[in-house]
Design a protein around this motif. Structure first.
Motif: not given
Length: 523
Positions: A193, A196-197, A202, A224, A226, A324, A327
């Motif tokens: 996580a 990912a931050r 991603p 994310l 992603a 996570v 975002k």
């Protein structure tokens, strides 16, 4: 109660409702208890078909497929199907006979004798158990079902000697497996996580090991922002989602997407060349800053990663979603759309036409399971295709790559999920490997729609030969008259001259609610 009868009762206790097999003199005692049981027996026309049916049953249902085969040639006939199941992580239990205990390894020349049957099959199966005495059977079955429930699955074999099958076994009771898959370690989830931050671009790579994890996969991708790249065995996940990229990592466009990513999560994928380097150009490089999620420790160890999480895909993704930070929308949707468009543009006009066949089936019969053999439309769709049902697209054209897989596997899938439409796409060459299984479909009432792509030979191989300057030899086996063969089995069939005729033919086939064959003659 004999050991053979106890086997059936124990299988029932483990939730088995269907067995695929061909009885023989060496398995008569295994069949003694079947007639009075709740287990359905389906008779293929070849033991390889029994294995492929068990494979298709398992992929469609999520439950282990079970096959009964005779000693020696019955088991060796099933090895190819077991090899495919090993390559694609399919839970399959193959139960065979073996000659009497006192004769094993002696070379006396008994019927169906092998020098070392368990040694042979042990090279393909995850485990192979020899049951010398009745009290060994419950533990062997428990071990098999524990593997299926808690580890990377595959084929497991159990052999029972002829003289053990008739031993008294009244006292046997099932040892039900309570095994669970490995759960994600909290520290590893927290570390993933954190990575990912900090990511700006991603990406998620998904293989067949995540095919039962659509909901947490979708939530993680959205959190994310992603793109999600799907290998062939993962198709059907996140169908139609703006972050989905249902395209082979062998495409330049998809590799570019991977190269530009600064953080990659790979879930349930082995990075196999038939997915990631289909053209053999050695252009695939394992991404940096990689977090790898897989149920199998050995698989994780095969490629370097920044962080490894050994766990069930659903459990790991659920934990990661909870950890996570969501975002703000960046450019994930745009990156995914660009990769989809560029990847599809890499298809040649011929591949695009072949892909249109598969898309026509999907759009005409939404929510269907499409089972493929190694044939041109399947190759094209493995490169680029967005299926509309999780775990509803599978074939043998990647990994082990057997021919003849499609028809029997489709029968197994149709029997596992009788309320779901099942379509099999096979070439005229591959269909001839398992053509007699039309009879098994008829016997079992499996309403599979068989679509035969008839280009009169192994055209993909012919093209490969020509492309490297080899004069084509052996690539033009004459196809039979498929319509007449279907009629001989009492199966309705029709021949099409163009793909434009396919939608109406598919509707007619579905309305029959019985096996149906559609032949497409290819120029």
């Amino acid at each position: 109660m004999t050991l053979g009868e106890a086997l059936v009762r124990l299988l029932e206790a483990h939730g088995v409702d269907t067995v695929f097999g061909i009885p023989g003199v060496h398995t008569v005692e295994l069949y003694r208890g079947l007639a009075g049981s709740k287990i359905r027996h389906v008779t293929p026309r070849h033991e390889q078909g029994a294995g492929f049916m068990a494979d298709g049953y398992a992929r469609a249902s999520g439950r282990p497929g079970v096959a009964f085969v005779i000693t020696g040639p019955g088991l060796t006939n099933a090895i190819t199907a077991m090899g495919q199941a090993r390559a694609d992580s399919i839970p399959m239990l193959v139960i065979s006979g073996v000659n009497a205990k006192a004769t094993l390894g002696k070379g006396f020349g008994h019927l169906h004798e092998l020098p070392d049957q368990i040694g042979l099959i042990g090279k393909v199966a995850l485990e192979s158990h020899h049951i010398a005495m009745p009290d060994e059977l419950p533990a062997a079955l428990a071990d098999a079902f524990a593997i299926f429930a808690s580890a990377r699955p595959g084929p497991v074999h159990i052999e029972i000697p002829l003289d053990a099958m008739t031993l008294p076994a009244d006292a046997l009771s099932a040892q039900l497996a309570n095994a669970l898959p490995p759960q994600p370690e909290a520290g590893a989830i927290a570390e993933a996580a954190a990575l990912a931050r900090d990511a700006k671009r991603p990406l998620i790579l998904v293989g067949g090991g995540a095919k039962a994890a659509e909901e947490p996969l979708r939530r993680l991708a959205e959190a994310l922002d992603a793109p999600v790249v799907l290998t062939a065995n993962a198709r059907g996940l996140v169908h139609g989602h703006p972050l989905g990229v249902p395209a082979s990592p062998s495409f330049k466009a998809v590799r570019k997407l991977m190269d530009e990513a600064d953080f990659v999560i790979a879930v349930g994928t082995e990075f196999g060349p038939t997915d990631y380097d289909m053209y053999g150009d050695n252009g695939f490089v394992v991404p940096g800053n990689l977090v790898r999620i897989d149920i199998d420790a050995d698989q994780i160890a095969r490629h370097h990663s920044r962080l490894s999480i050994q766990a069930d895909a659903s459990a790991a993704l659920d934990a990661l979603v909870a950890a996570v930070e969501v975002k703000p929308k960046m450019d994930g949707v745009e990156r995914a759309a660009a990769a989809r468009e560029a990847a599809r543009a890499e298809l040649s006009p011929l591949l695009s036409e072949q892909l249109r066949v598969v898309e026509t089936i999907r759009d005409t019969l939404p929510g269907s399971i499409i089972v493929g053999d190694s044939t041109q439309p399947i190759y094209a769709a493995n490169l680029y295709y967005d299926h509309d049902r999780p775990a509803g697209w599978f074939n043998a054209a990647t990994g082990f790559g057997t021919l003849g897989y499609g028809p029997p596997a489709a029968i197994g899938a149709a029997l596992a999920l009788p309320d779901v439409t099942v379509v099999c796409i096979s070439g005229d060459g591959g269909f001839q490997f398992t053509l007699p299984e039309l009879g098994a479909a008829k016997d079992a009432g499996a309403p599979v729609i068989f679509v035969v792509w008839n280009n009169r030979g192994y055209r993909e191989i012919e093209t490969s030969m020509t492309s490297v300057g080899v004069e084509p030899v052996g690539v033009s086996p004459a196809p039979p008259d498929f319509i007449k063969i279907a009629d001989a089995y009492g199966i309705a069939a029709e021949r099409l001259q163009s793909v434009e005729e396919l939608p109406n033919a598919l509707r007619r086939a579905k309305a029959k609610k019985a096996p149906y064959l559609i032949e497409i003659v290819v120029d």
